[in-house]
Motif scaffolding. Structure first.
Motif, PDB file in Angstrom:
ATOM      1  N   GLY A   1      34.366  21.701 -55.964  1.00 15.32           N
ATOM      2  CA  GLY A   1      33.353  21.008 -56.694  1.00 15.32           C
ATOM      3  C   GLY A   1      33.613  19.224 -56.615  1.00 15.32           C
ATOM      4  N   LEU A   2      34.584  19.098 -56.878  1.00 15.09           N
ATOM      5  CA  LEU A   2      34.972  17.600 -56.781  1.00 15.09           C
ATOM      6  C   LEU A   2      34.781  17.187 -55.201  1.00 15.09           C
ATOM      7  CD1 LEU A   2      37.962  17.237 -58.939  1.00 15.09           C
ATOM      8  CD2 LEU A   2      35.893  16.211 -59.292  1.00 15.09           C
ATOM      9  N   LEU A   3      35.287  17.902 -54.441  1.00 16.93           N
ATOM     10  CA  LEU A   3      35.063  17.568 -52.997  1.00 16.93           C
ATOM     11  C   LEU A   3      33.725  17.266 -52.501  1.00 16.93           C
ATOM     12  CD1 LEU A   3      36.613  17.202 -50.269  1.00 16.93           C
ATOM     13  CD2 LEU A   3      36.380  19.773 -49.632  1.00 16.93           C
ATOM     14  N   ILE A   4      32.538  17.890 -53.246  1.00 18.92           N
ATOM     15  CA  ILE A   4      31.314  17.936 -52.773  1.00 18.92           C
ATOM     16  C   ILE A   4      30.714  16.944 -53.883  1.00 18.92           C
ATOM     17  CG2 ILE A   4      31.098  20.040 -51.479  1.00 18.92           C
ATOM     18  CD1 ILE A   4      29.602  21.049 -53.817  1.00 18.92           C
ATOM     19  N   GLY A   5      31.253  16.025 -54.568  1.00 20.93           N
ATOM     20  CA  GLY A   5      30.598  15.046 -55.261  1.00 20.93           C
ATOM     21  C   GLY A   5      30.699  15.194 -56.827  1.00 20.93           C
ATOM     22  N   GLY A   6      31.426  16.309 -57.326  1.00 20.18           N
ATOM     23  CA  GLY A   6      31.601  16.471 -58.688  1.00 20.18           C
ATOM     24  C   GLY A   6      32.276  15.329 -59.411  1.00 20.18           C
ATOM     25  N   ARG A   7      32.131  15.360 -60.818  1.00 14.82           N
ATOM     26  CA  ARG A   7      32.579  14.219 -61.589  1.00 14.82           C
ATOM     27  C   ARG A   7      33.865  14.577 -61.726  1.00 14.82           C
ATOM     28  NH1 ARG A   7      29.674  12.889 -67.243  1.00 14.82           N
ATOM     29  NH2 ARG A   7      28.039  12.303 -65.714  1.00 14.82           N
ATOM     30  N   GLY A   8      34.828  13.377 -61.536  1.00 12.20           N
ATOM     31  CA  GLY A   8      36.423  13.531 -61.453  1.00 12.20           C
ATOM     32  C   GLY A   8      36.712  12.663 -62.685  1.00 12.20           C
ATOM     33  N   SER A   9      38.047  12.851 -62.948  1.00 16.17           N
ATOM     34  CA  SER A   9      38.706  12.024 -64.080  1.00 16.17           C
ATOM     35  C   SER A   9      40.291  12.103 -63.697  1.00 16.17           C
ATOM     36  CB  SER A   9      38.391  12.500 -65.476  1.00 16.17           C
ATOM     37  OG  SER A   9      39.210  13.807 -65.748  1.00 16.17           O
ATOM     38  N   SER A  10      41.085  11.280 -64.579  1.00 12.50           N
ATOM     39  CA  SER A  10      42.514  11.186 -64.084  1.00 12.50           C
ATOM     40  C   SER A  10      43.049  12.488 -64.599  1.00 12.50           C
ATOM     41  CB  SER A  10      42.923  10.053 -64.820  1.00 12.50           C
ATOM     42  OG  SER A  10      42.646  10.253 -66.373  1.00 12.50           O
ATOM     43  N   GLU A  11      42.393  13.436 -65.338  1.00 11.56           N
ATOM     44  CA  GLU A  11      43.136  14.633 -65.818  1.00 11.56           C
ATOM     45  C   GLU A  11      43.260  15.421 -64.790  1.00 11.56           C
ATOM     46  OE1 GLU A  11      40.557  16.078 -68.856  1.00 11.56           O
ATOM     47  OE2 GLU A  11      40.872  14.550 -70.536  1.00 11.56           O
ATOM     48  N   PHE A  12      42.751  15.376 -63.797  1.00  8.09           N
ATOM     49  CA  PHE A  12      42.809  16.010 -62.460  1.00  8.09           C
ATOM     50  C   PHE A  12      43.988  15.735 -61.667  1.00  8.09           C
ATOM     51  CE2 PHE A  12      38.075  16.651 -63.034  1.00  8.09           C
ATOM     52  CZ  PHE A  12      37.959  17.983 -63.116  1.00  8.09           C
ATOM     53  N   VAL A  13      44.638  14.695 -61.890  1.00  7.63           N
ATOM     54  CA  VAL A  13      45.832  14.359 -61.174  1.00  7.63           C
ATOM     55  C   VAL A  13      47.061  15.026 -61.772  1.00  7.63           C
ATOM     56  CG1 VAL A  13      47.202  12.403 -60.420  1.00  7.63           C
ATOM     57  CG2 VAL A  13      44.733  11.967 -60.563  1.00  7.63           C
ATOM     58  N   ARG A  14      47.777  15.588 -60.853  1.00  8.76           N
ATOM     59  CA  ARG A  14      49.166  16.443 -61.237  1.00  8.76           C
ATOM     60  C   ARG A  14      49.965  15.530 -61.997  1.00  8.76           C
ATOM     61  NH1 ARG A  14      51.936  21.043 -60.418  1.00  8.76           N
ATOM     62  NH2 ARG A  14      54.191  20.821 -59.778  1.00  8.76           N
ATOM     63  N   TYR A  15      50.460  15.755 -62.961  1.00  5.10           N
ATOM     64  CA  TYR A  15      51.274  14.963 -63.957  1.00  5.10           C
ATOM     65  C   TYR A  15      52.587  14.549 -62.958  1.00  5.10           C
ATOM     66  CZ  TYR A  15      54.626  13.547 -67.446  1.00  5.10           C
ATOM     67  OH  TYR A  15      55.664  12.977 -68.267  1.00  5.10           O
TER      68      TYR A  15
END
Length: 566
Positions: free
Chosen positions: A43-57
């Motif tokens: 979903g993010l790859l095709i333009g979904g809304r992202g945030s820093s929470e998706f970045v692995r700790y």
């Protein structure tokens, strides 16, 4: 279709590469293993809304990359051409990086693009339908867009034509409103415009005047410097024993031997040409410094004029051209206000004429919608029968005007569209949003996906647990329906239903593991024995017994028979 997906440092995923095939790919695994995380990444790859929470700790950024294959007639080609992206080989690589501060970097075939462009391109490739997305069926205003999408290209052209007329209609309405608003405001506006126009006209501006004055000011301000350097330049060329004398001597020496050799004669001619060019340039430089005149009064005039222009720029534009354009615009506005009554009459005539045209175009839209609504109704009824809703009545209501009873034009015509349903025999049709249960909504959306797959041309469809809350023969019907959808489009499906898993052309198992002190997600493509084991787990939930495996094998055999005979 989505051919390859690479994910790095995304949520609990450290590094993951997955290959996808045509047909139906099923993703199964325990709850929390990371199935939906993979869909979130797509979903993010095709333009979904992202945030820093998706970045692995503990990492700086998450990276998602996908390789897509498509044919030359796919809508992606038009999008790539529109945005200047090379896509001539039938392949597209989408890449997105999400930094720990939440900001994204997006690329398509290596070219940096905005998130909005990535989304436009991504929506032509993948349609993700999650278990909560049936909510859009509960919003009647969305039903019109579904019907219009179903109506196809011919309807889209009619709608575009209508919207062009509608934009003109709205503009005329706005003009009428402006002319008929508060008299006091109109009088104040006219006074302001008259003052501004008089101020600009009084200045007597000429286009590029400020540039010409600035150039003249620079010459006058640097008079002494210009005179000295031009004079010295001339003297170095034309003074006794200076440049031109030395060139003349060199020319004489060359002339003395030019008759001996043709090559020397050519060199003499070249040097003679250079000499006369230098002599002409020297005379031009002499004329330049002799024509210089210093006029302190003229310099003051220029500075005063530039100050006057600067004041006007602060009010009306950054350049003289912009000021003159503004003056022309307010001149037209003043003319309209001063001739208000005549203009109102003219606009009212235009308004009536455009209203008639708009009404005719809106009627065409309504007629087309009514015809396509009947076709869509029959298509959905057919799909619902295959999903064990054979007694359900479905209708696509097209209300010409609006449900509020007030007939007025809008950007999409004069119609309201809403889906109606009667799940049980003997009950009247009622709005779908107020009547259907969760299981019924899931089957309606699957029916719609089956129909729209052929119209939308989307490369891949993702179903994320759309089969939640169903079982028994309905589960089998949903499995068969999802498989049929995969015959026209690549389908990726997260499921907990063994019936759906048995239909898979490719079965991927998602599992969570621990490496060191970190949790990671792993994806394994299952062979025949592993499929039996996994489907057995889905059936029993706890212990996979011999009987459970036999049941799983039977499901796989039944699925194979369905594929071969459907």
């Amino acid at each position: 279709m989505l051919a390859e997906l690479t994910i790095r440092n995304f949520a609990i995923i450290d590094s993951l590469g997955v290959s996808f095939n045509k047909g139906l790919t099923v993703l199964t695994g325990e709850t929390g293993a990371g199935k939906s995380i993979i869909i979130d990444a797509i979903g993010l790859l095709i333009g979904g809304r992202g945030s820093s929470e998706f970045v692995r700790y503990g990492t700086a950024k998450a990276e998602i990359e996908g390789l897509f294959h498509f044919d030359e007639n796919h809508a992606l080609m038009q999008k790539c051409e529109e945005f200047g992206i090379s896509a001539s080989d039938g392949m597209a690589v989408l890449r997105r990086e999400i930094n720990e501060n939440g900001k994204s970097v997006c690329r398509v075939n290596g070219k940096l693009v905005t998130l909005a462009i990535l989304k436009e391109i991504g929506q032509t490739l993948i349609d993700i339908h999650g278990q909560h997305e049936t909510q859009f069926l509960l919003q009647p205003e969305k039903h019109l867009f579904l019907l219009d999408s179903f109506a196809g290209k011919e309807f889209a052209l009619l709608l575009t034509k209508y919207q062009e007329t509608y934009a003109h209609y709205v503009d005329i309405q706005k003009q009428l409103k402006n002319l008929t608003e508060n008299e006091q405001q109109m009088a104040q506006r006219m006074d302001l415009l008259q003052y501004q126009l008089e101020e600009i006209d009084a200045a007597g501006l000429k286009e590029n005047e400020d540039d010409e004055l600035q150039e003249e000011k620079n010459k006058l301000s640097n008079f002494e410097k210009l005179y000295k350097h031009l004079h010295d330049s001339y003297e170095n060329l034309y003074g006794d024993g200076r440049g031109l004398d030395l060139v003349s001597n060199a020319l004489a020496e060359l002339s003395a031997v030019s008759m001996i050799d043709d090559d020397l004669r050519k060199k003499e001619e070249s040097l003679a040409t250079c000499y006369y060019a230098l002599e002409d340039l020297a005379f031009q430089i002499r004329d330049s410094f002799e024509s210089l005149e210093y006029d302190a009064g003229r310099l003051n005039e220029i500075e005063d004029r530039l100050n006057e222009i600067s004041k006007l720029k602060r009010k009306y534009g950054h350049t003289v051209k912009e000021i003159l354009n503004y003056a022309e615009s307010i001149r037209k506005e003043l003319f309209v206000i001063q001739n208000k009554d005549e203009n109102i009459d003219a606009l009212k005539k235009k308004h009536e004429k455009i209203k008639e045209k708009l009404s005719a175009e809106a009627a065409k839209l309504s007629n087309k919608r009514t015809k396509h609504a009947a076709v869509l109704k029959e298509a959905i009824q057919k799909e619902l029968k295959e999903l064990y809703m054979e007694k359900t009545q479905f209708d696509v209501m097209v209300e010409k005007g609006s449900f509020s009873g007030e007939r007025e034009f809008g950007p999409y015509g004069m119609d309201d569209v809403e889906f109606y349903i009667a799940p049980n025999p003997g009950e009247p049709l009622k709005p779908l949003a107020k009547t259907a249960s969760g299981g019924e909504l899931s089957r309606v959306i699957l029916a719609l996906k089956s129909i729209f797959t052929k119209h939308e041309g989307v490369t891949s469809i993702i179903f994320d647990e759309v089969d939640t809350g169903v079982s028994g023969r309905v589960a089998q019907a949903i499995a068969e329906k999802i498989y049929r959808v995969s015959s026209d489009s690549q389908v990726l499906c997260i499921t907990h239903l063994p019936q759906v898993a048995a239909m898979a052309d490719t079965h991927l198992h998602i599992a969570k593991d621990t490496e060191g002190s970190r949790t990671v997600t792993k994806v394994t493509a299952l062979g025949s024995p592993e499929k039996i084991q996994e489907i057995g787990r889905m059936i029993s939930g706890v212990e996979v017994t011999h009987i459970t495996k036999e049941h799983a094998k039977e499901l796989l055999d039944l699925a194979l028979h369905f594929k071969q005979t459907s």
